[in-house]
Design an enzyme around this catalytic site. Structure first.
Site, PDB file in Angstrom:
ATOM      1  N   LYS A 120       0.710  -1.146  -0.035  1.00 27.67           N
ATOM      2  CA  LYS A 120      -0.070  -0.084   0.177  1.00 27.67           C
ATOM      3  C   LYS A 120       0.982   1.202   0.080  1.00 27.67           C
ATOM      4  O   LYS A 120       0.203   2.309   0.522  1.00 27.67           O
ATOM      5  CB  LYS A 120      -0.896   0.122   1.153  1.00 27.67           C
ATOM      6  CG  LYS A 120      -1.948  -1.077   0.937  1.00 27.67           C
ATOM      7  CD  LYS A 120      -2.696  -1.174   2.319  1.00 27.67           C
ATOM      8  CE  LYS A 120      -3.627  -2.219   2.361  1.00 27.67           C
ATOM      9  NZ  LYS A 120      -4.514  -2.351   3.353  1.00 27.67           N
ATOM     10  N   GLY A 165      -0.905 -16.552  -7.552  1.00 29.11           N
ATOM     11  CA  GLY A 165      -0.354 -16.390  -8.647  1.00 29.11           C
ATOM     12  C   GLY A 165      -0.466 -15.354  -9.597  1.00 29.11           C
ATOM     13  O   GLY A 165      -0.247 -15.026 -10.629  1.00 29.11           O
ATOM     14  N   ARG A 166      -1.772 -14.536  -8.948  1.00 31.00           N
ATOM     15  CA  ARG A 166      -2.334 -13.415  -9.537  1.00 31.00           C
ATOM     16  C   ARG A 166      -2.741 -13.684 -10.994  1.00 31.00           C
ATOM     17  O   ARG A 166      -3.510 -14.890 -11.337  1.00 31.00           O
ATOM     18  CB  ARG A 166      -1.404 -12.207  -9.638  1.00 31.00           C
ATOM     19  CG  ARG A 166      -2.020 -11.058  -8.921  1.00 31.00           C
ATOM     20  CD  ARG A 166      -1.004  -9.913  -8.813  1.00 31.00           C
ATOM     21  NE  ARG A 166      -0.039  -9.848  -9.617  1.00 31.00           N
ATOM     22  CZ  ARG A 166       0.413  -8.696 -10.176  1.00 31.00           C
ATOM     23  NH1 ARG A 166      -0.147  -7.496  -9.436  1.00 31.00           N
ATOM     24  NH2 ARG A 166       1.425  -8.393 -10.941  1.00 31.00           N
ATOM     25  N   THR A 205       8.980 -12.464  -6.816  1.00 25.77           N
ATOM     26  CA  THR A 205       7.868 -12.706  -6.698  1.00 25.77           C
ATOM     27  C   THR A 205       7.338 -14.077  -6.797  1.00 25.77           C
ATOM     28  O   THR A 205       7.827 -14.848  -7.548  1.00 25.77           O
ATOM     29  CB  THR A 205       6.774 -12.012  -7.777  1.00 25.77           C
ATOM     30  OG1 THR A 205       5.445 -12.457  -7.820  1.00 25.77           O
ATOM     31  CG2 THR A 205       7.176 -11.979  -9.210  1.00 25.77           C
ATOM     32  N   ILE A 206       6.643 -14.621  -6.050  1.00 21.75           N
ATOM     33  CA  ILE A 206       6.163 -16.037  -6.004  1.00 21.75           C
ATOM     34  C   ILE A 206       5.623 -16.454  -7.485  1.00 21.75           C
ATOM     35  O   ILE A 206       5.469 -17.573  -7.842  1.00 21.75           O
ATOM     36  CB  ILE A 206       5.172 -16.293  -5.075  1.00 21.75           C
ATOM     37  CG1 ILE A 206       3.821 -15.770  -4.919  1.00 21.75           C
ATOM     38  CG2 ILE A 206       6.002 -16.446  -3.682  1.00 21.75           C
ATOM     39  CD1 ILE A 206       2.872 -16.342  -4.104  1.00 21.75           C
ATOM     40  N   ASP A 207       4.959 -15.223  -8.101  1.00 19.67           N
ATOM     41  CA  ASP A 207       4.068 -15.369  -9.222  1.00 19.67           C
ATOM     42  C   ASP A 207       4.808 -15.609 -10.474  1.00 19.67           C
ATOM     43  O   ASP A 207       4.278 -16.211 -11.512  1.00 19.67           O
ATOM     44  CB  ASP A 207       3.159 -14.138  -9.624  1.00 19.67           C
ATOM     45  CG  ASP A 207       2.433 -13.690  -8.133  1.00 19.67           C
ATOM     46  OD1 ASP A 207       2.086 -14.629  -7.443  1.00 19.67           O
ATOM     47  OD2 ASP A 207       2.073 -12.620  -8.291  1.00 19.67           O
ATOM     48  N   THR A 222       6.452  -2.928  -7.730  1.00 23.09           N
ATOM     49  CA  THR A 222       7.692  -2.305  -7.206  1.00 23.09           C
ATOM     50  C   THR A 222       8.662  -1.617  -8.359  1.00 23.09           C
ATOM     51  O   THR A 222       8.954  -0.611  -8.049  1.00 23.09           O
ATOM     52  CB  THR A 222       8.522  -3.227  -6.099  1.00 23.09           C
ATOM     53  OG1 THR A 222       7.518  -3.759  -5.261  1.00 23.09           O
ATOM     54  CG2 THR A 222       9.638  -2.486  -5.610  1.00 23.09           C
ATOM     55  N   GLY A 273       8.257  -7.078  -6.982  1.00 20.84           N
ATOM     56  CA  GLY A 273       7.836  -7.581  -8.295  1.00 20.84           C
ATOM     57  C   GLY A 273       7.551  -6.224  -9.263  1.00 20.84           C
ATOM     58  O   GLY A 273       8.034  -5.301  -8.941  1.00 20.84           O
TER      59      GLY A 273
END
Ligand code: F6P
Length: 364
Positions: A74, A183-184, A138-140, A118, A115
């Site tokens: 945020k 995973g978005r 990022t895990i994604d 950022t 990610g």
């Protein structure tokens, strides 16, 4: 290079501490620089919250999950949420405040670990004159310009173990087990863990599916005496007639959309259409927590050490990236041009299809 700042932004993931360690150690020990750890990502840069890191702070943390600096999604300085007295939210431009702290702290370089959100902010900070270096996490695994982000392997390991565990209980009870993973907008975690865990059906945001094809697969298995099925669904998978399943919208974030709930919908639909007993498991943040895998510790260390070198050489505006087996520098701009999604012709999809995995798009 006398004063180097580091922050971790966006959702956390295993390997962040390994990066912090790999940036801070050479900076402190080889160049005698001061390392400023900015707290809670860009939120700390806006609010002026930071502390000097010591050798002790960054020692013994390679195996620690999360981030010792804290993080936030945020903290976008250009979309900064401020709570009004009446409890409502005002979104303001706090970029000058962020830049003010960067200057006040006398930073010669700012390493931003994050990610695509950022990296977008990092690119805008550069336009304001900040000297930024990027490290992709990022895990994604959805960042273009790098083959892999750290955090992804750890997330896949947790999701794979979860599928293994679901297998035994699914087979005992003759059930269809649906597992929803994060995973978005990209299906990398669902695809990779699904293949590693031998899921029978994998549903991805990148491949439109039909209920008929999904149900045909589980019913066929049942007829063949395999009285259970595992369905691995990415949180961003788009259901027929419904599309993306959104849990809620949070206006304080740059991307307000929070995905979640597709697993329930898939389980309900399979249950209703096949009369097979169906259960759902939502892995949620479990895939983001805990210790990094050996692969992620190594990748994070390579990225961090490389980022420190980039800072030392004054190569600002660049991000560390993995290409094949090499770590290279790429412009941060390249990393944010587009999201890296799963191509429907990806080799892993072909391999999965060849062992009988359904992606819910087969024509009957
Ligand atoms: O980007 C990482 C990620 O874990 C996504 O996979 C997921 O959609 C999102 O973050 C969840 O965000 P939050 O932790 O804010 O719920």
């Amino acid at each position: 290079m006398k004063r180097i700042g580091i922050l971790t932004g966006g959702g956390d993931c295993p390997g962040l501490n390994a990066v912090i360690r790999a940036v801070a150690k050479p900076a402190m020990n080889d160049w005698n620089a001061t390392v400023i750890g900015i707290e809670d990502g860009f939120e700390g840069l806006v609010e002026g919250r930071a502390r000097e890191l010591t050798n002790q702070d960054v020692s013994g943390i390679i195996n620690l999950g999360g981030t010792i600096l804290g993080t936030s999604n945020k903290g976008d300085p250009w979309h900064y949420p401020v709570m009004r007295a009446d409890g409502g939210l005002t979104i303001m431009d706090a970029s000058e405040r962020a830049l003010g702290h960067y200057r006040e702290w006398g930073l010669d370089a700012l390493v931003t670990v994050g990610g695509d959100g950022t990296m977008h902010i990092a690119a805008r900070m550069m336009e304001l004159g900040a000297r930024v270096i990027g490290v992709p996490k990022t895990i994604d695994n959805d960042l273009a310009a790098t083959d892999v982000t750290f955090g992804f392997d750890s997330a896949v390991a947790v999701a794979t173990e979860a599928i293994d565990r679901l297998h035994t209980t699914a087979s005992s009870h003759h059930r269809v087990m649906v597992m929803e993973v994060m995973g978005r907008y990209a299906g990398w975690i669902a695809l990779t863990a699904g293949v590693a865990g031998g899921a029978d059906v994998i549903l991805l945001p990148e491949i439109p599916f039909t209920w008929e094809a999904v149900c045909r697969k589980v019913v066929e298995r049942s007829r063949r005496g395999k009285r259970f099925s595992i369905v691995c669904v990415a949180e961003g998978a788009k259901c027929p007639d419904v599309g993306e399943v959104v849990r809620r919208y949070d206006p304080s974030r740059t991307d307000a959309k929070q995905l979640g709930g597709v697993g329930d919908l898939v389980a309900r639909e399979i249950g209703a259409r096949t009369s097979l007993e169906t259960r759902v498991t939502v892995l949620g943040h479990l895939v983001r927590g805990g210790s990094p895998t050996a692969f992620d510790r190594v990748l994070a260390t390579r990225f961090g050490a490389f980022a420190a070198r980039l800072a030392g050489e004054g190569r600002f505006g660049m991000m560390a990236a993995l290409r094949g087996t090499e770590i290279i520098a790429v412009p941060i701009r390249d990393a944010i041009e587009r999201l890296k999604l799963v191509s429907p012709n990806h080799g892993l999809i072909m391999a999965a299809r060849s062992v009988g995995t359904s992606f819910g798009d087969e024509v009957g």
